[in-house]
Design an enzyme around this catalytic site. Structure first.
Site, PDB file in Angstrom:
ATOM      1  N   GLY A   7       1.123  -1.346  -0.151  1.00 42.18           N
ATOM      2  CA  GLY A   7       0.004   0.194  -0.160  1.00 42.18           C
ATOM      3  C   GLY A   7       1.328   0.959  -0.220  1.00 42.18           C
ATOM      4  N   GLY A   8       2.258   1.074  -0.193  1.00 41.19           N
ATOM      5  CA  GLY A   8       2.831   2.263  -0.011  1.00 41.19           C
ATOM      6  C   GLY A   8       2.766   3.478  -1.296  1.00 41.19           C
ATOM      7  N   PHE A  11      -1.173   7.201   0.136  1.00 45.65           N
ATOM      8  CA  PHE A  11      -1.288   8.326   1.357  1.00 45.65           C
ATOM      9  C   PHE A  11      -0.341   8.639   2.355  1.00 45.65           C
ATOM     10  CE2 PHE A  11      -3.072  10.684   5.135  1.00 45.65           C
ATOM     11  CZ  PHE A  11      -2.273  11.661   5.465  1.00 45.65           C
ATOM     12  N   ASP A  33       1.701  -2.467  -4.722  1.00 43.93           N
ATOM     13  CA  ASP A  33       0.612  -2.062  -4.312  1.00 43.93           C
ATOM     14  C   ASP A  33      -0.436  -2.689  -5.290  1.00 43.93           C
ATOM     15  OD1 ASP A  33      -0.442   0.904  -2.842  1.00 43.93           O
ATOM     16  OD2 ASP A  33      -1.149   0.013  -4.572  1.00 43.93           O
ATOM     17  N   LEU A  35      -2.628  -0.696  -6.771  1.00 46.06           N
ATOM     18  CA  LEU A  35      -2.727   0.978  -7.566  1.00 46.06           C
ATOM     19  C   LEU A  35      -4.795   0.999  -7.607  1.00 46.06           C
ATOM     20  CD1 LEU A  35      -0.194   1.970 -10.006  1.00 46.06           C
ATOM     21  CD2 LEU A  35      -0.585   2.230  -7.520  1.00 46.06           C
ATOM     22  N   THR A 123      -5.742   1.174  13.620  1.00 49.02           N
ATOM     23  CA  THR A 123      -6.827   2.774  13.806  1.00 49.02           C
ATOM     24  C   THR A 123      -6.798   2.639  14.714  1.00 49.02           C
ATOM     25  OG1 THR A 123      -7.916   3.615  12.970  1.00 49.02           O
ATOM     26  CG2 THR A 123      -8.079   1.149  12.501  1.00 49.02           C
ATOM     27  N   ASP A 124      -7.720   3.358  15.047  1.00 46.81           N
ATOM     28  CA  ASP A 124      -7.919   4.358  17.053  1.00 46.81           C
ATOM     29  C   ASP A 124      -9.194   4.032  16.409  1.00 46.81           C
ATOM     30  OD1 ASP A 124      -8.603   5.950  15.086  1.00 46.81           O
ATOM     31  OD2 ASP A 124      -7.908   8.086  16.774  1.00 46.81           O
ATOM     32  N   GLU A 125      -9.881   3.529  14.884  1.00 47.93           N
ATOM     33  CA  GLU A 125     -11.240   3.536  14.700  1.00 47.93           C
ATOM     34  C   GLU A 125     -11.688   2.104  15.659  1.00 47.93           C
ATOM     35  OE1 GLU A 125     -13.610   4.717  11.755  1.00 47.93           O
ATOM     36  OE2 GLU A 125     -12.540   6.328  11.470  1.00 47.93           O
ATOM     37  N   TYR A 147     -15.410  -0.244   7.760  1.00 46.37           N
ATOM     38  CA  TYR A 147     -13.820  -0.610   8.155  1.00 46.37           C
ATOM     39  C   TYR A 147     -13.498  -1.077   9.195  1.00 46.37           C
ATOM     40  CZ  TYR A 147      -9.808   2.603   8.246  1.00 46.37           C
ATOM     41  OH  TYR A 147      -8.185   2.431   8.813  1.00 46.37           O
ATOM     42  N   LYS A 151     -11.225  -3.398  10.297  1.00 45.64           N
ATOM     43  CA  LYS A 151      -9.608  -2.919   9.952  1.00 45.64           C
ATOM     44  C   LYS A 151      -9.416  -4.439  11.677  1.00 45.64           C
ATOM     45  CE  LYS A 151      -6.860  -0.939   9.429  1.00 45.64           C
ATOM     46  NZ  LYS A 151      -5.553  -1.309   8.236  1.00 45.64           N
ATOM     47  N   ASN A 176      -6.027  10.176  13.443  1.00 45.96           N
ATOM     48  CA  ASN A 176      -6.731  10.370  12.099  1.00 45.96           C
ATOM     49  C   ASN A 176      -5.464  11.128  11.404  1.00 45.96           C
ATOM     50  OD1 ASN A 176      -9.288   9.635  12.832  1.00 45.96           O
ATOM     51  ND2 ASN A 176      -9.947  11.161  11.359  1.00 45.96           N
ATOM     52  N   ASN A 246     -14.756  18.758  14.053  1.00 44.06           N
ATOM     53  CA  ASN A 246     -14.307  18.806  12.681  1.00 44.06           C
ATOM     54  C   ASN A 246     -15.155  20.832  12.567  1.00 44.06           C
ATOM     55  OD1 ASN A 246     -14.218  16.805  11.985  1.00 44.06           O
ATOM     56  ND2 ASN A 246     -16.230  15.712  12.155  1.00 44.06           N
ATOM     57  N   GLY A 272     -24.299   5.703  11.826  1.00 46.00           N
ATOM     58  CA  GLY A 272     -23.070   5.037  12.973  1.00 46.00           C
ATOM     59  C   GLY A 272     -22.304   6.353  12.724  1.00 46.00           C
TER      60      GLY A 272
END
Ligand code: NAD
Ligand code: DAU
Length: 340
Positions: A7-8, A11, A33, A35, A123-125, A147, A151, A176, A246, A272
């Site tokens: 996944g390089g 982002f 990746d 793509l 992720t913190d999610e 998502y 994860k 984030n 936000n 949600g």
């Protein structure tokens, strides 16, 4: 060291590869990746001529492709994922495939090839909303959208390879990220590029939801440190503590760009929608990490990058992105009385 970064071309992965090559002059990086719409080789144009770097187009779910790049690697850092919460709500299947099954394929191949370290970028999610104190790593998981559930599945699987086979896996849970080369579906680049173009900023619900907006370079520095000093089998939060609502981020962007707050349009909320994320990163800080950017510093640096690089994001805002934007926002903006 030869490291495989998956996944390089996305982002965070592209920012990580650039940092890694800069910090480790004797090391070699292979970037695998697929793509997808989010992968962009423009992100790494400046390193593509570097003899220590190579790119291979391939899917982490494809065992043959993965086996093709694994031999001789000393470590894997898995950034490859479907990453946008709103897309996962509309169409979850690809998230389950890449974020769970893809992790399985990578783990199997890495273990079989005796790769000595595996960093699973999570992720913190996975903690779900934090309405009280920041979560430490042993807090229970409560993922609430496809998502974050995918994860969580991916990281549980990665950790099971340590607990079952003693395979040296490290899991990171990042907050984030913002900064250069973030696909403009995510809030910061979407708000910033819309503001530059005089388009509405579609703020979900009240806009009082809060995130820890960490600069991508701070996240990458944490991952680099853990690649070297992380304890196998351990989980590490990576968050700067840059809490911002936000609505405050939207106002800050508009102020920085000299635009009117009238561009903010409150639209129908995300289904949600997790109200707040907050993680305790003292375990990583104890290893010597600390973020360089505070909240305003990170947001300001990111805004400046989009102002200075329209040639990067303008071409992205057509084609696939335009269709997605129409699907996602047209009705929301019309309901809110804005045309967009
Ligand atoms: P991104 O969407 O910008 O990039 C994802 C990259 O993965 C793209 O280059 C894409 O082409 C590639 N990819 C997707 N599916 C693939 C597959 N099956 N095989 C090979 N490559 C594939 O994502 P990002 O924001 O850079 O996130 C990178 C990682 O960091 C993800 O694992 C994400 O869950 C995690 N993360 C992101 C954030 C954030 O704020 N962006 C925070 C914490 C953790
Ligand atoms: O917390 C880490 C996670 O951060 C990563 O794991 C994800 O890959 C990454 O996408 C990000 O998820 P979020 O959902 O928090 O990020 P996003 O940029 O999509 O949204 C940030 C906040 O802004 C969130 O509260 C929703 C809100 N938002 C987002 C969009 C796209 C809006 O108000 N309007 C929007 O149009």
């Amino acid at each position: 060291m030869k490291i495989l970064v998956t996944g390089g071309a996305g982002f965070i992965g592209s920012n990580f590869i650039r940092m890694y090559l800069d910090r480790h002059p004797d090391d070699v990086v292979v970037n695998l990746d697929k793509l997808t719409y989010a992968g962009n080789l423009e992100n790494l144009r400046d390193v593509e001529g570097d003899a220590r770097y190579s790119f291979v187009k391939g899917d982490i779910c494809d065992r043959e492709a993965v086996d093709g790049v694994m031999p001789g690697c000393d470590a894997v850092v898995n950034f490859a994922a479907e990453t946008h919460v709103d897309r996962s709500i509309g169409d979850p299947e690809g998230f389950l495939r890449t974020d769970i099954f893809g992790v399985h394929v990578l783990l199997e191949s890495a273990r079989e090839h005796g790769v000595g370290r595996f960093v699973q970028i999570s992720t913190d999610e996975v903690y779900g909303p934090a309405l009280g104190d920041p979560f430490p790593e042993d807090a229970p998981l409560n993922p609430r959208n496809p998502y974050s559930a995918s994860k969580a599945g991916g990281e549980y699987l990665a950790r099971s390879y340590f607990l079952t086979y003693g395979y040296p896996v490290i899991v990171t849970r990042g907050a984030n990220n913002i900064g250069p080369n973030q696909y403009p579906e995510k809030a910061l680049p979407l708000f910033t590029t819309n503001a530059i173009e005089g388009e509405p900023l579609p703020l979900y619900g009240s806009g009082e939801q809060e995130r820890d907006y960490m600069h991508v370079l701070d996240h990458c520095a944490g991952v680099d440190l853990l690649l070297e000093k992380g304890e196998p089998g351990e989980i590490y939060n990576i968050g700067a503590g840059n809490h911002m609502r936000n609505i405050d981020m939207a106002r800050f962007i508009l102020r920085e760009l000299g635009k009117s707050e009238d561009l903010i349009v409150h639209v129908r909320d995300r289904e949600g929608h997790d109200f707040r994320y907050a993680i305790d990163s003292s375990k990583l800080r104890a290893l010597g990490w600390s973020p360089e950017f505070d909240a305003e510093g990170a947001v300001r640096d990111a805004i400046r990058w989009y102002v200075a690089n329209p040639a990067w994001w303008m071409p992205l805002k057509s084609g696939e992105y335009r269709d997605y934007y129409e699907r996602m926002y047209r009705e929301r903006l019309e309901e809110a009385g804005a045309s967009g």
